[in-house]
Design a protein around this motif. Structure first.
Motif, PDB file in Angstrom:
ATOM      1  N   GLN A  10       0.627  -1.188  -0.049  1.00 29.53           N
ATOM      2  CA  GLN A  10       0.003  -0.004   0.028  1.00 29.53           C
ATOM      3  C   GLN A  10       0.795   1.291  -0.099  1.00 29.53           C
ATOM      4  O   GLN A  10       1.549   1.483   1.025  1.00 29.53           O
ATOM      5  CB  GLN A  10      -0.925  -0.101   1.162  1.00 29.53           C
ATOM      6  CG  GLN A  10      -1.514   1.156   1.456  1.00 29.53           C
ATOM      7  CD  GLN A  10      -2.579   1.471   0.061  1.00 29.53           C
ATOM      8  OE1 GLN A  10      -3.552   0.630  -0.161  1.00 29.53           O
ATOM      9  NE2 GLN A  10      -2.579   2.810  -0.315  1.00 29.53           N
ATOM     10  N   PRO A  11       0.895   2.023  -0.951  1.00 32.44           N
ATOM     11  CA  PRO A  11       1.540   3.279  -0.927  1.00 32.44           C
ATOM     12  C   PRO A  11       1.244   4.378   0.081  1.00 32.44           C
ATOM     13  O   PRO A  11       0.006   4.302   0.332  1.00 32.44           O
ATOM     14  CB  PRO A  11       1.336   3.975  -2.505  1.00 32.44           C
ATOM     15  CG  PRO A  11       0.669   2.682  -3.154  1.00 32.44           C
ATOM     16  CD  PRO A  11       0.097   1.839  -2.495  1.00 32.44           C
ATOM     17  N   GLY A  12       2.091   5.145   0.583  1.00 32.21           N
ATOM     18  CA  GLY A  12       1.635   5.987   1.458  1.00 32.21           C
ATOM     19  C   GLY A  12       1.228   5.832   2.890  1.00 32.21           C
ATOM     20  O   GLY A  12       0.957   6.764   3.492  1.00 32.21           O
ATOM     21  N   VAL A  13       1.305   4.569   3.371  1.00 30.00           N
ATOM     22  CA  VAL A  13       1.044   4.340   4.698  1.00 30.00           C
ATOM     23  C   VAL A  13       2.440   3.414   5.551  1.00 30.00           C
ATOM     24  O   VAL A  13       3.180   2.968   4.908  1.00 30.00           O
ATOM     25  CB  VAL A  13      -0.155   3.392   4.736  1.00 30.00           C
ATOM     26  CG1 VAL A  13      -1.168   3.770   4.103  1.00 30.00           C
ATOM     27  CG2 VAL A  13       0.352   2.059   4.223  1.00 30.00           C
ATOM     28  N   GLY A  14       2.298   3.894   6.779  1.00 24.02           N
ATOM     29  CA  GLY A  14       3.150   3.332   7.641  1.00 24.02           C
ATOM     30  C   GLY A  14       2.671   2.299   8.188  1.00 24.02           C
ATOM     31  O   GLY A  14       1.533   1.519   7.784  1.00 24.02           O
ATOM     32  N   SER A  64      -8.099   5.324   6.706  1.00 25.88           N
ATOM     33  CA  SER A  64      -8.728   5.615   5.483  1.00 25.88           C
ATOM     34  C   SER A  64      -8.249   4.887   4.571  1.00 25.88           C
ATOM     35  O   SER A  64      -9.056   4.290   3.633  1.00 25.88           O
ATOM     36  CB  SER A  64      -8.978   7.084   5.142  1.00 25.88           C
ATOM     37  OG  SER A  64      -7.351   7.541   5.072  1.00 25.88           O
ATOM     38  N   ARG A  65      -6.899   4.741   4.404  1.00 29.94           N
ATOM     39  CA  ARG A  65      -6.363   3.964   3.172  1.00 29.94           C
ATOM     40  C   ARG A  65      -6.766   2.541   3.358  1.00 29.94           C
ATOM     41  O   ARG A  65      -6.929   1.599   2.432  1.00 29.94           O
ATOM     42  CB  ARG A  65      -4.934   3.929   3.193  1.00 29.94           C
ATOM     43  CG  ARG A  65      -4.288   5.445   2.712  1.00 29.94           C
ATOM     44  CD  ARG A  65      -4.469   5.835   1.338  1.00 29.94           C
ATOM     45  NE  ARG A  65      -3.903   6.988   1.072  1.00 29.94           N
ATOM     46  CZ  ARG A  65      -2.892   7.024   0.529  1.00 29.94           C
ATOM     47  NH1 ARG A  65      -2.002   6.137   0.482  1.00 29.94           N
ATOM     48  NH2 ARG A  65      -2.469   8.570   0.234  1.00 29.94           N
ATOM     49  N   PHE A  66      -6.492   2.004   4.750  1.00 30.23           N
ATOM     50  CA  PHE A  66      -6.921   0.521   4.921  1.00 30.23           C
ATOM     51  C   PHE A  66      -8.617   0.423   4.338  1.00 30.23           C
ATOM     52  O   PHE A  66      -8.895  -0.545   3.859  1.00 30.23           O
ATOM     53  CB  PHE A  66      -6.893   0.174   6.419  1.00 30.23           C
ATOM     54  CG  PHE A  66      -7.518  -1.149   6.809  1.00 30.23           C
ATOM     55  CD1 PHE A  66      -6.886  -2.476   6.497  1.00 30.23           C
ATOM     56  CD2 PHE A  66      -8.495  -1.011   7.679  1.00 30.23           C
ATOM     57  CE1 PHE A  66      -7.273  -3.603   6.917  1.00 30.23           C
ATOM     58  CE2 PHE A  66      -9.306  -2.488   7.789  1.00 30.23           C
ATOM     59  CZ  PHE A  66      -8.527  -3.585   7.377  1.00 30.23           C
ATOM     60  N   ARG A  67      -9.381   1.243   4.880  1.00 26.49           N
ATOM     61  CA  ARG A  67     -10.798   1.203   4.814  1.00 26.49           C
ATOM     62  C   ARG A  67     -11.162   1.230   3.315  1.00 26.49           C
ATOM     63  O   ARG A  67     -12.118   0.418   2.694  1.00 26.49           O
ATOM     64  CB  ARG A  67     -11.731   2.142   5.373  1.00 26.49           C
ATOM     65  CG  ARG A  67     -11.687   2.090   6.854  1.00 26.49           C
ATOM     66  CD  ARG A  67     -12.450   2.985   7.374  1.00 26.49           C
ATOM     67  NE  ARG A  67     -12.451   4.492   7.307  1.00 26.49           N
ATOM     68  CZ  ARG A  67     -11.579   5.266   8.095  1.00 26.49           C
ATOM     69  NH1 ARG A  67     -11.053   4.602   9.252  1.00 26.49           N
ATOM     70  NH2 ARG A  67     -11.396   6.483   7.748  1.00 26.49           N
ATOM     71  N   SER A  68     -10.399   2.224   2.359  1.00 31.97           N
ATOM     72  CA  SER A  68     -10.680   2.120   0.971  1.00 31.97           C
ATOM     73  C   SER A  68      -9.936   1.346  -0.003  1.00 31.97           C
ATOM     74  O   SER A  68     -10.361   1.125  -1.117  1.00 31.97           O
ATOM     75  CB  SER A  68     -10.835   3.448   0.433  1.00 31.97           C
ATOM     76  OG  SER A  68      -9.037   3.906   0.565  1.00 31.97           O
ATOM     77  N   GLU A  69      -8.927   1.064   0.401  1.00 34.47           N
ATOM     78  CA  GLU A  69      -8.059   0.274  -0.572  1.00 34.47           C
ATOM     79  C   GLU A  69      -7.540  -1.028  -0.084  1.00 34.47           C
ATOM     80  O   GLU A  69      -7.340  -2.247  -0.900  1.00 34.47           O
ATOM     81  CB  GLU A  69      -6.776   1.072  -0.795  1.00 34.47           C
ATOM     82  CG  GLU A  69      -7.070   2.590  -1.523  1.00 34.47           C
ATOM     83  CD  GLU A  69      -5.858   3.441  -1.719  1.00 34.47           C
ATOM     84  OE1 GLU A  69      -4.623   2.939  -2.276  1.00 34.47           O
ATOM     85  OE2 GLU A  69      -5.794   4.448  -1.272  1.00 34.47           O
ATOM     86  N   ILE A  70      -7.288  -1.285   1.341  1.00 32.46           N
ATOM     87  CA  ILE A  70      -6.507  -2.540   1.611  1.00 32.46           C
ATOM     88  C   ILE A  70      -7.726  -3.613   2.050  1.00 32.46           C
ATOM     89  O   ILE A  70      -7.670  -4.699   1.549  1.00 32.46           O
ATOM     90  CB  ILE A  70      -5.670  -2.374   2.704  1.00 32.46           C
ATOM     91  CG1 ILE A  70      -4.376  -1.657   2.403  1.00 32.46           C
ATOM     92  CG2 ILE A  70      -5.212  -3.514   3.492  1.00 32.46           C
ATOM     93  CD1 ILE A  70      -3.371  -1.210   3.596  1.00 32.46           C
ATOM     94  N   ALA A  71      -8.586  -3.272   2.878  1.00 30.25           N
ATOM     95  CA  ALA A  71      -9.766  -4.114   3.365  1.00 30.25           C
ATOM     96  C   ALA A  71     -10.382  -4.655   2.011  1.00 30.25           C
ATOM     97  O   ALA A  71     -10.978  -5.787   1.951  1.00 30.25           O
ATOM     98  CB  ALA A  71     -10.729  -3.374   4.102  1.00 30.25           C
ATOM     99  N   PRO A  72     -10.674  -3.905   0.756  1.00 23.58           N
ATOM    100  CA  PRO A  72     -11.653  -4.514  -0.124  1.00 23.58           C
ATOM    101  C   PRO A  72     -10.781  -5.669  -0.802  1.00 23.58           C
ATOM    102  O   PRO A  72     -11.503  -6.689  -1.281  1.00 23.58           O
ATOM    103  CB  PRO A  72     -11.849  -3.325  -1.084  1.00 23.58           C
ATOM    104  CG  PRO A  72     -11.811  -2.098  -0.085  1.00 23.58           C
ATOM    105  CD  PRO A  72     -10.722  -2.397   0.872  1.00 23.58           C
ATOM    106  N   ARG A  73      -9.449  -5.286  -0.962  1.00 27.96           N
ATOM    107  CA  ARG A  73      -8.690  -6.385  -1.601  1.00 27.96           C
ATOM    108  C   ARG A  73      -8.720  -7.720  -0.573  1.00 27.96           C
ATOM    109  O   ARG A  73      -8.354  -8.761  -1.005  1.00 27.96           O
ATOM    110  CB  ARG A  73      -7.056  -5.705  -1.618  1.00 27.96           C
ATOM    111  CG  ARG A  73      -7.014  -5.017  -2.702  1.00 27.96           C
ATOM    112  CD  ARG A  73      -5.595  -4.452  -2.946  1.00 27.96           C
ATOM    113  NE  ARG A  73      -5.293  -3.740  -4.206  1.00 27.96           N
ATOM    114  CZ  ARG A  73      -5.511  -2.513  -4.397  1.00 27.96           C
ATOM    115  NH1 ARG A  73      -6.124  -1.800  -3.455  1.00 27.96           N
ATOM    116  NH2 ARG A  73      -5.269  -1.948  -5.501  1.00 27.96           N
ATOM    117  N   ILE A  74      -8.588  -7.361   0.690  1.00 29.08           N
ATOM    118  CA  ILE A  74      -8.535  -8.599   1.508  1.00 29.08           C
ATOM    119  C   ILE A  74      -9.792  -9.433   1.280  1.00 29.08           C
ATOM    120  O   ILE A  74     -10.013 -10.474   1.369  1.00 29.08           O
ATOM    121  CB  ILE A  74      -8.444  -8.117   2.881  1.00 29.08           C
ATOM    122  CG1 ILE A  74      -7.015  -7.576   2.947  1.00 29.08           C
ATOM    123  CG2 ILE A  74      -8.563  -9.290   3.901  1.00 29.08           C
ATOM    124  CD1 ILE A  74      -6.663  -7.144   4.629  1.00 29.08           C
TER     125      ILE A  74
END
Length: 430
Positions: free
Chosen positions: A384-388, A396-406
């Motif tokens: 995931q770009p831009g996250v620590g 927000s990145r987890f909710r919008s980009e990572i969680a859907p992939r999981i």
């Protein structure tokens, strides 16, 4: 002649006890200065005194275990109540089920076991993870118990015990469970899955998701990794392991205290934490309630810590950060070699954060090399770009980009959903 070690843990407890009456005075001062009946409450002096009193009380407080507080979620566009239920218990862990009150017509959702990190913070650190996954998944999570609350007679808790707990929970939940490991548990979860696959266990998970986990800390080593390797295990045993003081239930148990772990984490970003508290004071002065509440919510969670047993902590440091046993293929479980090449039936997703300063880039992805027996169509890696580190499982990145992939990965490898799809396909052909 060797020096007598200071009873640091006991001194820490005494310090809290000594400050208790002062915290009570500070809290009373805050209430008095914020009371609208008090004419000083509307003056700069009154607001300043109230802010200073709250800041003192909060920075000297011992923070208790937070609540998940997830009472409702949205399922199929409808508000659905959620109930926390402990469904499995061992001395060092409870398994919590977030039971959703679903309508009878609702189709079965994938069953997900989230393994929370046992690294000083409580499982509630993953509140956002659970909240995001709840609408489309049947969620269970490990609720690790503070070691200072577990009586000595309950015995030890080692890395082997951790792996055994994971296997037992997967056995309890049954076939077609999907396991998610966040950070530290990636190593014991991968080991547990390897053992279950090698044994041909029908209750081995259908998929595993490893998120920001230290599978091979030789890759892109961080300050945390370098520190562990430079000190050596003897230093940790002699300097950070202490006996739980009276009157805690675990009196006498040897532990790595949570307050030391917290001190280490805060020391890595001390300037940021100091600035955050200065800003908090300013927000209270000017009456910025929203910003002040965000600060309270974050630090209520961040400052709530738990102790780890000596044997688990030292074994984790030795195995993961010094010997790199899993990556080298030398890790053992109950004197049995853990062979990750035997993983052939459990699909694997690894997730990393581009700016992770705790688990370096590539450390989690290393699982793909270790699990050489797993076919390419059963393993996926995502950065995931831009996250620590915390952005890997929260925000927000987890909710919008990572969680859907999981979610997509889990559904792709869910045996029940695949069976339903296969039957539907056959019916259509007929």
């Amino acid at each position: 002649m060797s020096a007598i070690p200071l009873p640091v843990y006991q001194l820490y407890e005494w310090n809290h006890a000594i400050l208790s009456p002062w915290r009570a005075v500070a809290d009373a001062t805050r209430v008095f200065m914020q009371n609208p009946v008090n004419p000083l409450s509307q003056t700069p002096l009154g607001r300043g005194m109230a802010a200073a009193a709250e800041l003192f009380e909060r920075t000297t407080r011992r923070y208790g275990k937070p609540e998940f507080g997830l009472l409702e979620t949205m399922v199929d566009g409808q508000a659905t109540s959620v109930h926390e239920k402990t469904v499995w218990h061992r001395p060092f862990c409870n398994l919590i089920h977030f039971e959703r009150m679903l309508p009878a017509a609702h189709k079965k959702d994938p069953k997900v076991l989230i393994i929370a990190p046992m690294s000083g913070h409580y499982a509630t650190l993953l509140r956002g993870t659970v909240e995001t996954m709840l609408p489309d998944h049947d969620i269970y999570i490990t609720d690790w118990i503070d070691a200072r609350l577990v009586p000595v007679q309950e015995g030890e808790f080692s890395l082997d015990d951790y792996i055994e707990y994971v296997i037992e929970m997967l056995h309890y939940l049954g076939p077609n469970t999907h396991v998610m490991a966040v950070c530290q548990p990636s190593v014991p979860v991968l080991a547990a899955v390897a053992v279950m696959n090698e044994d041909g266990d029908p209750r081995a998970p259908a998929s595993m998701t490893l998120m920001g986990g230290p599978i091979d800390t030789r890759i892109s080593p961080t300050a945390v990794n370098d520190y562990a390797e430079s000190k050596g295990i003897a230093w940790f045993k002699n300097n950070v392991v202490m006996a739980v003081p009276f009157p805690h239930a675990g009196f006498g148990r040897r532990v790595y205290p949570g307050f030391l772990q917290l001190s280490g984490f805060m020391g890595m970003n001390l300037d940021r934490h100091v600035t955050a508290h200065q800003d908090f004071y300013s927000h209270l002065i000017v009456g910025d309630g929203d910003s002040a509440e965000k600060h309270r919510d974050f630090y209520d969670e961040y400052l709530a810590v738990m102790d780890l047993t000596e044997e688990f902590y030292l074994q984790t440091v030795q195995v993961v950060f010094i010997d790199h046993s899993l990556a080298k293929g030398t890790l053992t479980y109950r004197e049995r070699l853990v062979d990750c090449t035997k993983i052939i039936n459990t699909a694997m997703l690894t997730v990393e954060g581009e700016k992770d300063d705790i688990t370096g880039t590539g450390q989690t992805e290393a699982a793909h090399t270790i699990c050489a027996g797993l076919s390419d169509d059963m393993k996926v890696h995502y950065e995931q770009p831009g996250v620590g580190h915390y952005g890997v499982f929260n925000g927000s990145r987890f909710r919008s980009e990572i969680a859907p992939r999981i979610g997509d990965f889990i559904r792709t490898h869910d045996q029940d959903l695949n069976l339903i799809a296969s039957k539907a396909k056959k019916t259509k052909k007929v």
